[in-house]
Design a protein around this motif. Structure first.
Motif, short mmCIF file in Angstrom:
data_model
loop_
_atom_site.label_atom_id
_atom_site.label_comp_id
_atom_site.label_asym_id
_atom_site.label_seq_id
_atom_site.Cartn_x
_atom_site.Cartn_y
_atom_site.Cartn_z
N ALA A 212 5.50 8.22 -6.05
CA ALA A 212 5.06 9.56 -6.43
C ALA A 212 5.96 10.64 -5.83
O ALA A 212 6.35 11.59 -6.51
CB ALA A 212 3.61 9.78 -6.00
N VAL A 213 6.32 10.49 -4.56
CA VAL A 213 7.20 11.48 -3.91
C VAL A 213 8.57 11.50 -4.57
O VAL A 213 9.13 12.57 -4.86
CB VAL A 213 7.31 11.19 -2.39
CG1 VAL A 213 8.42 12.00 -1.76
CG2 VAL A 213 5.99 11.48 -1.70
N PRO B 200 2.96 3.14 -4.05
CA PRO B 200 2.58 4.24 -4.95
C PRO B 200 2.89 5.62 -4.39
O PRO B 200 3.30 6.52 -5.14
CB PRO B 200 1.07 4.05 -5.14
CG PRO B 200 0.80 2.64 -4.78
CD PRO B 200 1.83 2.27 -3.76
N TRP B 201 2.74 5.80 -3.09
CA TRP B 201 3.02 7.10 -2.48
C TRP B 201 4.52 7.41 -2.50
O TRP B 201 4.92 8.53 -2.81
CB TRP B 201 2.50 7.14 -1.04
CG TRP B 201 1.00 7.07 -1.00
CD1 TRP B 201 0.24 6.00 -0.69
CD2 TRP B 201 0.12 8.12 -1.34
NE1 TRP B 201 -1.08 6.30 -0.80
CE2 TRP B 201 -1.20 7.61 -1.19
CE3 TRP B 201 0.27 9.44 -1.74
CZ2 TRP B 201 -2.33 8.38 -1.45
CZ3 TRP B 201 -0.86 10.20 -1.98
CH2 TRP B 201 -2.13 9.68 -1.84
N VAL B 202 5.33 6.42 -2.20
CA VAL B 202 6.79 6.63 -2.22
C VAL B 202 7.25 6.88 -3.65
O VAL B 202 8.08 7.77 -3.90
CB VAL B 202 7.52 5.41 -1.59
CG1 VAL B 202 9.01 5.51 -1.82
CG2 VAL B 202 7.20 5.32 -0.12
N SER C 126 0.81 -1.22 0.00
CA SER C 126 0.00 0.00 0.00
C SER C 126 0.85 1.28 0.00
O SER C 126 0.39 2.32 -0.47
CB SER C 126 -0.93 0.00 1.21
OG SER C 126 -0.17 0.01 2.40
N TRP C 127 2.06 1.23 0.50
CA TRP C 127 2.90 2.43 0.60
C TRP C 127 3.67 2.71 -0.69
O TRP C 127 4.14 3.82 -0.90
CB TRP C 127 3.88 2.31 1.76
CG TRP C 127 4.75 1.07 1.68
CD1 TRP C 127 4.50 -0.13 2.26
CD2 TRP C 127 5.98 0.93 0.97
NE1 TRP C 127 5.50 -1.02 1.96
CE2 TRP C 127 6.43 -0.38 1.17
CE3 TRP C 127 6.75 1.78 0.19
CZ2 TRP C 127 7.59 -0.88 0.61
CZ3 TRP C 127 7.92 1.31 -0.37
CH2 TRP C 127 8.34 -0.01 -0.15
#
Length: 193
Positions: free
Chosen positions: A65-66, A61-63, A58-59
């Motif tokens: 993107a950042v 895509p966020w990493v 779950s983490w």
């Protein structure tokens, strides 16, 4: 323009990228060959469970993107640093001391020096600016000339203008860079009868 700091960053980034690419290339060769080195064997080609588990978490895509946004910001900053010239707005003159400061508009001085070059026969147009290039203060004079200009006379006049500029400003750190552009086709000059 290019500053020393920017050159250092460029060369350091190039070195790090080269080392990274060499490492990736060596790992690819090791994986392709399949030999054991110091008791370590390369990953099997069909074993991608670790990668797929990481991507499906779950983490991730966020990493991703950042990291993507940070890389985009760094890339834009790098491009802007290469596009913006390090122009000098004001030049401090030789008579400056603790009692006062003498300054002159750098672009006006360079434009005047370029205009002095424009008096040479065969010069079509001139332009001048002062900038900081690799730690040096440079008066860059751009001259567009006719194809049949007398280059010896132009070089002699450029030497005279450069010497006059250095003498007038009393700056030993100022260098003069005269860039000559030859027009593609000559235009007819009017002659007095």
């Amino acid at each position: 323009m290019t500053t020393r700091k920017l050159l250092f960053i460029d060369r350091t980034a190039t070195l790090l990228l080269s080392i990274l690419l060499l490492g990736v290339g060596a790992a690819a060769l090791w994986w392709w060959d399949g030999r054991t080195i110091a008791g370590i064997t390369p990953l099997e080609t069909s074993d991608v469970t670790t990668v797929s588990d990481t991507i499906e978490s779950s983490w991730f895509p966020w990493v991703a993107a950042v990291v993507g946004v940070l890389l985009a910001v760094v890339a834009l900053r790098w491009i802007v640093a290469h596009l913006t010239p390090a122009t000098v707005k004001r030049l401090r003159l030789g008579g400056t001391d603790t009692t006062g400061r003498l300054e002159v508009a750098a672009d006006k001085v360079a434009a005047s020096a370029a205009d002095a070059l424009g008096d040479t026969l065969g010069v079509r147009s001139t332009n001048g600016s002062v900038l900081r290039d690799r730690g040096q203060m440079v008066a860059r004079l751009k001259v567009t000339v006719e194809p049949d200009v007398d280059l010896a006379a132009l070089a002699e006049r450029a030497d005279i203008v450069s010497a006059q500029l250095a003498t007038a400003l009393e700056r030993k750190d100022l260098r003069c860079d005269v860039r000559v552009h030859v027009a593609r086709s000559g235009r007819r000059l009017t002659r007095a009868r």
